[in-house]
Design a protein around this motif. Structure first.
Motif, PDB file in Angstrom:
ATOM      1  N   MET A  35       0.847  -1.169   0.000  1.00 34.36           N
ATOM      2  CA  MET A  35       0.000   0.000   0.000  1.00 34.36           C
ATOM      3  C   MET A  35       0.898   1.240   0.000  1.00 34.36           C
ATOM      4  O   MET A  35       1.776   1.385   0.834  1.00 34.36           O
ATOM      5  N   ILE A  36       0.664   2.103  -0.940  1.00 34.90           N
ATOM      6  CA  ILE A  36       1.431   3.325  -1.078  1.00 34.90           C
ATOM      7  C   ILE A  36       0.471   4.501  -0.887  1.00 34.90           C
ATOM      8  O   ILE A  36      -0.592   4.544  -1.493  1.00 34.90           O
ATOM      9  N   VAL A  37       0.860   5.443  -0.021  1.00 31.89           N
ATOM     10  CA  VAL A  37       0.026   6.614   0.246  1.00 31.89           C
ATOM     11  C   VAL A  37       0.855   7.876   0.022  1.00 31.89           C
ATOM     12  O   VAL A  37       2.079   7.830   0.002  1.00 31.89           O
ATOM     13  N   SER A  38       0.171   8.991  -0.097  1.00 31.95           N
ATOM     14  CA  SER A  38       0.886  10.254  -0.268  1.00 31.95           C
ATOM     15  C   SER A  38       1.655  10.590   1.011  1.00 31.95           C
ATOM     16  O   SER A  38       1.340  10.098   2.096  1.00 31.95           O
ATOM     17  N   ALA A  39       2.663  11.433   0.877  1.00 35.37           N
ATOM     18  CA  ALA A  39       3.476  11.816   2.035  1.00 35.37           C
ATOM     19  C   ALA A  39       2.627  12.520   3.086  1.00 35.37           C
ATOM     20  O   ALA A  39       2.835  12.337   4.290  1.00 35.37           O
ATOM     21  N   GLN A  40       1.651  13.301   2.654  1.00 28.65           N
ATOM     22  CA  GLN A  40       0.773  14.006   3.597  1.00 28.65           C
ATOM     23  C   GLN A  40      -0.082  13.009   4.387  1.00 28.65           C
ATOM     24  O   GLN A  40      -0.214  13.124   5.598  1.00 28.65           O
ATOM     25  N   THR A  41      -0.629  12.007   3.721  1.00 31.14           N
ATOM     26  CA  THR A  41      -1.419  10.985   4.405  1.00 31.14           C
ATOM     27  C   THR A  41      -0.557  10.218   5.395  1.00 31.14           C
ATOM     28  O   THR A  41      -0.990   9.922   6.513  1.00 31.14           O
ATOM     29  N   TYR A  42       0.669   9.921   5.018  1.00 31.85           N
ATOM     30  CA  TYR A  42       1.590   9.217   5.913  1.00 31.85           C
ATOM     31  C   TYR A  42       1.848  10.029   7.180  1.00 31.85           C
ATOM     32  O   TYR A  42       1.830   9.495   8.286  1.00 31.85           O
ATOM     33  N   ASN A  43       2.063  11.335   7.027  1.00 34.36           N
ATOM     34  CA  ASN A  43       2.283  12.185   8.192  1.00 34.36           C
ATOM     35  C   ASN A  43       1.049  12.237   9.091  1.00 34.36           C
ATOM     36  O   ASN A  43       1.174  12.244  10.317  1.00 34.36           O
ATOM     37  N   ILE A  44      -0.136  12.246   8.505  1.00 36.44           N
ATOM     38  CA  ILE A  44      -1.373  12.235   9.290  1.00 36.44           C
ATOM     39  C   ILE A  44      -1.485  10.915  10.056  1.00 36.44           C
ATOM     40  O   ILE A  44      -1.878  10.894  11.226  1.00 36.44           O
ATOM     41  N   ILE A  45      -1.115   9.802   9.434  1.00 36.97           N
ATOM     42  CA  ILE A  45      -1.146   8.501  10.113  1.00 36.97           C
ATOM     43  C   ILE A  45      -0.186   8.505  11.297  1.00 36.97           C
ATOM     44  O   ILE A  45      -0.530   8.039  12.392  1.00 36.97           O
ATOM     45  N   LEU A  46       1.032   9.031  11.117  1.00 37.43           N
ATOM     46  CA  LEU A  46       1.993   9.089  12.227  1.00 37.43           C
ATOM     47  C   LEU A  46       1.482   9.951  13.372  1.00 37.43           C
ATOM     48  O   LEU A  46       1.611   9.575  14.542  1.00 37.43           O
ATOM     49  N   ILE A  47       0.886  11.092  13.057  1.00 38.16           N
ATOM     50  CA  ILE A  47       0.329  11.950  14.106  1.00 38.16           C
ATOM     51  C   ILE A  47      -0.792  11.235  14.831  1.00 38.16           C
ATOM     52  O   ILE A  47      -0.901  11.305  16.059  1.00 38.16           O
ATOM     53  N   GLY A  48      -1.639  10.506  14.089  1.00 33.41           N
ATOM     54  CA  GLY A  48      -2.718   9.736  14.716  1.00 33.41           C
ATOM     55  C   GLY A  48      -2.190   8.684  15.681  1.00 33.41           C
ATOM     56  O   GLY A  48      -2.726   8.499  16.776  1.00 33.41           O
ATOM     57  N   ILE A  49      -1.120   7.997  15.289  1.00 31.88           N
ATOM     58  CA  ILE A  49      -0.519   6.986  16.169  1.00 31.88           C
ATOM     59  C   ILE A  49       0.030   7.639  17.432  1.00 31.88           C
ATOM     60  O   ILE A  49      -0.175   7.134  18.546  1.00 31.88           O
ATOM     61  N   VAL A  50       0.695   8.765  17.283  1.00 31.54           N
ATOM     62  CA  VAL A  50       1.241   9.475  18.447  1.00 31.54           C
ATOM     63  C   VAL A  50       0.118   9.877  19.397  1.00 31.54           C
ATOM     64  O   VAL A  50       0.220   9.687  20.613  1.00 31.54           O
ATOM     65  N   VAL A  51      -0.969  10.397  18.865  1.00 33.43           N
ATOM     66  CA  VAL A  51      -2.090  10.811  19.709  1.00 33.43           C
ATOM     67  C   VAL A  51      -2.695   9.611  20.419  1.00 33.43           C
ATOM     68  O   VAL A  51      -2.963   9.662  21.631  1.00 33.43           O
ATOM     69  N   LEU A  52      -2.894   8.501  19.699  1.00 30.47           N
ATOM     70  CA  LEU A  52      -3.491   7.322  20.323  1.00 30.47           C
ATOM     71  C   LEU A  52      -2.604   6.737  21.428  1.00 30.47           C
ATOM     72  O   LEU A  52      -3.105   6.311  22.472  1.00 30.47           O
ATOM     73  N   VAL A  53      -1.304   6.719  21.206  1.00 29.42           N
ATOM     74  CA  VAL A  53      -0.395   6.168  22.205  1.00 29.42           C
ATOM     75  C   VAL A  53      -0.287   7.094  23.416  1.00 29.42           C
ATOM     76  O   VAL A  53      -0.252   6.642  24.556  1.00 29.42           O
TER      77      VAL A  53
END
Length: 157
Positions: free
Chosen positions: A1-19
């Protein structure tokens, strides 16, 4: 699965918030001290994940490119991609592309630092995490704390 760089950054921020949500809640709202602070250690896992995730730079013409990130191993344009410490440059432009190392100060080329030319409709694998200058002029000098630096550049020939 390949996503845009912006989507990837949003996913990382989401993981940080959840943790971080539960430890912050127990420390700040419930005032229970460090009961769940061990969960912050999970955030350290994001560092190697971020460095070991390949980036795709798809060049459609000189000065026009898109940046995408590989989330899961997959195939794109008939080529299989997996994790690694690299960038993939996909040249869909009419001109060849050049990837080169730029040395400042006393820095010298290392064995694994090889300049490459990526032909039209070709794919180049660059063993670097970041390409410093993508279709922009190289800096004449850089500020460092040591005697030199090595940067990377991608441009049209």
């Amino acid at each position: 699965m390949i996503v845009s760089a912006q989507t990837y950054n949003i996913i990382l921020i989401g993981i940080v918030v959840l943790v971080a949500l539960r430890p912050l809640y127990t420390r700040l709202i419930k005032k229970e001290g460090s009961k769940h602070d061990w969960m912050f250690a999970l955030l350290l896992l994001l560092l190697p994940t971020n460095w070991y995730t390949p980036t795709f730079i798809t060049v459609t013409s000189c000065n026009t490119f898109t940046k995408e990130v590989l989330i899961f191993p997959t195939q794109k344009d008939g080529v299989s991609y997996s994790y690694g410490w690299c960038n993939y440059v996909i040249n869909k432009a009419q001109q060849p592309l050049a990837f080169e190392y730029v040395y400042y100060g006393d820095n010298q080329p290392e064995e694994d630092e090889k300049n490459q030319v990526i032909q039209p409709n070709g794919i180049g694998k660059v063993d670097e995490v970041v390409i410093d200058f993508i279709f922009e002029p190289k800096a004449k000098s850089v500020s460092t704390k040591s005697s030199g630096a090595t940067k990377t550049s991608l441009y049209c020939l």
